[in-house]
Design an enzyme around this catalytic site. Sequence first.
Site, PDB file in Angstrom:
ATOM      1  N   ASP A   1       0.831  -1.224   0.000  1.00 33.98           N
ATOM      2  CA  ASP A   1       0.000   0.000   0.000  1.00 33.98           C
ATOM      3  C   ASP A   1       0.855   1.260   0.000  1.00 33.98           C
ATOM      4  O   ASP A   1       0.388   2.307  -0.446  1.00 33.98           O
ATOM      5  CB  ASP A   1      -1.024   0.013   1.147  1.00 33.98           C
ATOM      6  CG  ASP A   1      -0.417   0.131   2.536  1.00 33.98           C
ATOM      7  OD1 ASP A   1       0.760  -0.221   2.708  1.00 33.98           O
ATOM      8  OD2 ASP A   1      -1.132   0.567   3.455  1.00 33.98           O
TER       9      ASP A   1
ATOM     10  N   SER B   1      -5.243  -1.353  15.820  1.00 34.02           N
ATOM     11  CA  SER B   1      -6.055  -0.684  16.848  1.00 34.02           C
ATOM     12  C   SER B   1      -6.076   0.820  16.597  1.00 34.02           C
ATOM     13  O   SER B   1      -7.055   1.490  16.909  1.00 34.02           O
ATOM     14  CB  SER B   1      -5.507  -0.980  18.240  1.00 34.02           C
ATOM     15  OG  SER B   1      -4.252  -0.359  18.447  1.00 34.02           O
TER      16      SER B   1
ATOM     17  N   ASP C   1      -4.989   0.101   6.391  1.00 34.07           N
ATOM     18  CA  ASP C   1      -5.652  -0.141   7.674  1.00 34.07           C
ATOM     19  C   ASP C   1      -6.954   0.650   7.785  1.00 34.07           C
ATOM     20  O   ASP C   1      -7.978   0.136   8.227  1.00 34.07           O
ATOM     21  CB  ASP C   1      -4.727   0.257   8.834  1.00 34.07           C
ATOM     22  CG  ASP C   1      -3.432  -0.525   8.825  1.00 34.07           C
ATOM     23  OD1 ASP C   1      -3.307  -1.468   8.024  1.00 34.07           O
ATOM     24  OD2 ASP C   1      -2.532  -0.175   9.621  1.00 34.07           O
TER      25      ASP C   1
ATOM     26  N   TYR D   1      10.555   0.686   9.267  1.00 34.91           N
ATOM     27  CA  TYR D   1       9.419   0.861   8.358  1.00 34.91           C
ATOM     28  C   TYR D   1       9.694   2.023   7.395  1.00 34.91           C
ATOM     29  O   TYR D   1       9.565   1.885   6.177  1.00 34.91           O
ATOM     30  CB  TYR D   1       8.155   1.118   9.187  1.00 34.91           C
ATOM     31  CG  TYR D   1       6.893   1.264   8.388  1.00 34.91           C
ATOM     32  CD1 TYR D   1       6.159   0.145   8.003  1.00 34.91           C
ATOM     33  CD2 TYR D   1       6.407   2.517   8.021  1.00 34.91           C
ATOM     34  CE1 TYR D   1       4.992   0.263   7.284  1.00 34.91           C
ATOM     35  CE2 TYR D   1       5.240   2.655   7.300  1.00 34.91           C
ATOM     36  CZ  TYR D   1       4.528   1.534   6.932  1.00 34.91           C
ATOM     37  OH  TYR D   1       3.376   1.669   6.213  1.00 34.91           O
TER      38      TYR D   1
HETATM   39  P1  ADP Z   1      -1.632  -1.101  16.001  1.00 34.63           P
HETATM   40  O1  ADP Z   1      -2.408  -0.138  15.191  1.00 34.63           O
HETATM   41  O2  ADP Z   1      -1.019  -2.193  15.191  1.00 34.63           O
HETATM   42  O3  ADP Z   1      -2.415  -1.657  17.154  1.00 34.63           O
HETATM   43  P2  ADP Z   1      -0.109   1.246  16.593  1.00 34.63           P
HETATM   44  O4  ADP Z   1       1.196   1.460  17.247  1.00 34.63           O
HETATM   45  O5  ADP Z   1      -0.304   1.764  15.217  1.00 34.63           O
HETATM   46  O6  ADP Z   1      -0.412  -0.325  16.659  1.00 34.63           O
HETATM   47  O7  ADP Z   1      -1.257   1.871  17.467  1.00 34.63           O
HETATM   48  C1  ADP Z   1      -1.348   1.597  18.855  1.00 34.63           C
HETATM   49  C2  ADP Z   1      -1.633   2.889  19.600  1.00 34.63           C
HETATM   50  O8  ADP Z   1      -2.993   3.311  19.321  1.00 34.63           O
HETATM   51  C3  ADP Z   1      -1.596   2.730  21.103  1.00 34.63           C
HETATM   52  O9  ADP Z   1      -0.272   2.868  21.581  1.00 34.63           O
HETATM   53  C4  ADP Z   1      -2.484   3.888  21.560  1.00 34.63           C
HETATM   54  O10 ADP Z   1      -1.781   5.105  21.496  1.00 34.63           O
HETATM   55  C5  ADP Z   1      -3.546   3.916  20.475  1.00 34.63           C
HETATM   56  N1  ADP Z   1      -4.724   3.131  20.868  1.00 34.63           N
HETATM   57  C6  ADP Z   1      -5.194   2.006  20.292  1.00 34.63           C
HETATM   58  N2  ADP Z   1      -6.305   1.546  20.914  1.00 34.63           N
HETATM   59  C7  ADP Z   1      -6.538   2.400  21.939  1.00 34.63           C
HETATM   60  C8  ADP Z   1      -7.539   2.503  22.962  1.00 34.63           C
HETATM   61  N3  ADP Z   1      -8.519   1.603  23.104  1.00 34.63           N
HETATM   62  N4  ADP Z   1      -7.470   3.548  23.813  1.00 34.63           N
HETATM   63  C9  ADP Z   1      -6.488   4.451  23.710  1.00 34.63           C
HETATM   64  N5  ADP Z   1      -5.532   4.414  22.771  1.00 34.63           N
HETATM   65  C10 ADP Z   1      -5.537   3.412  21.906  1.00 34.63           C
HETATM   66 MG    MG Z   2      -1.576   1.126  13.692  1.00 34.38          MG
END
Ligand code: ADP
Ligand code: MG
Length: 392
Positions: free
Chosen positions: A33, A124, A169, A221
């Site tokens: 992507d 997430s 994503d 990355y």
């Molecule tokens: P991924 O997207 O693969 O899970 P990332 O590093 O891109 O990993 O994103 C993770 C970050 O997103 C967390 O460190 C936090 O800052 C934020 N995050 C994700 N889910 C939540 C949540 N439920 N509440 C607060 N922050 C969140």
């Molecule tokens: Mg992410």
Amino acid sequence: MRVAERFRELYGYEPDGVWAAPGRVNLIGEYTDVNDGFVMPLALPHTALAAVARRTDGVLRVHSSGTGHGVLARGVDSLVPGSGTGWAAYPAGVVWALRDAGHPVTGADVHFSSTVPTGAGLSSSAALEVVTALALSELHGLGLPREELARLAQRAENAFVGVPCGIMDQMASACCVEGHLLHLDTRDLVRRQVPFDLAAHGLRLLVVDTGVRHALGDGAYAERRAWCQAGARALGVRTLRDVDCTQLPEALGRLGAPSAGGGAPGTPDDRISRCVRHVVTDNHRVERAVALLDAGDVRGVGPVLTEGHVSLRDDLRVSCPELDLVVSSANAAGALGARMTGGGFGGSAIVLVESADEDSVTGAVLDAFVAEGRSAPRIFPAVPSAGARRLG
Ligand code: ADP
Ligand code: MG
């Protein structure tokens, strides 16, 4: 709903509604992507929920039930790239991106609760962004189409949070449909929902979250992206998407063919050639997987996954011992195929298995981790689920 109750406890009044946006796993097409190529993710049943109320006084308040996630309260006018801190930069970035694009977002109170594991390569962050974008679009009557929500969410992550991710994503979280894979051309966001009824074929797709996150990931990355761009420049194309797999031998001839095997990284040119080879072949693997699925040969996708893993491990060099262990132990125990998914350096792998073999393959992966003295990974089925939506 619990998330709405918690909103009431926090803010002392009813939310206007509750929205959901899922995390994802990508079946095939990794680092494509960021080269305008093809990807094929599916949405997980794990979602970020947001209870949201619109405000008209220019104040944004966000709260999350995740541990250690405090409240952010800010005037929407004060949101500029670099001003957001910690996790709240993700939703605040979405508000900034919407306003920067000229949409009249006048503030909101938000409470998040998410079942998407964080930092596990399951997006997430995109779930949090997309649920925010959808809720604000609906509450402010913006009526933004799904791809626009995804674009704004990506802009929030790139420009506000400062993570140089591609669009996969956010598109997966915004556009996936239950029971389907999203075949997406990231150049123009043209997409097709590809039926993926694993149960009907007696199959399971497992997610193995290694629980590992190697710090090396973020810089590596950006480095890979730069090597891909250098490869495109050297070949005189806009992006590596423009190199077809039939042109690969000639392209590698011009760049200097990569050194053989999966040994130590070679010269800078060698690294660029390897990136080119990964992106071009992985784009082709997406097309091969789609053709197999269209022909009803879901099992045939297994070896394509494993090929993709080898390419990510040896050419792009973004795997790690834990991800390699999932793939080798699952395949040795009779899986149809397996590969790391997401950006790598930890996070999750996926494994395609016959339903009848699910327990033995799962057991073999767990045993392999124990035998190496590693903590047990978390294993769960990837059930193709719905994209972002309003729940109530
Ligand atoms: P991924 O997207 O693969 O899970 P990332 O590093 O891109 O990993 O994103 C993770 C970050 O997103 C967390 O460190 C936090 O800052 C934020 N995050 C994700 N889910 C939540 C949540 N439920 N509440 C607060 N922050 C969140
Ligand atoms: Mg992410």
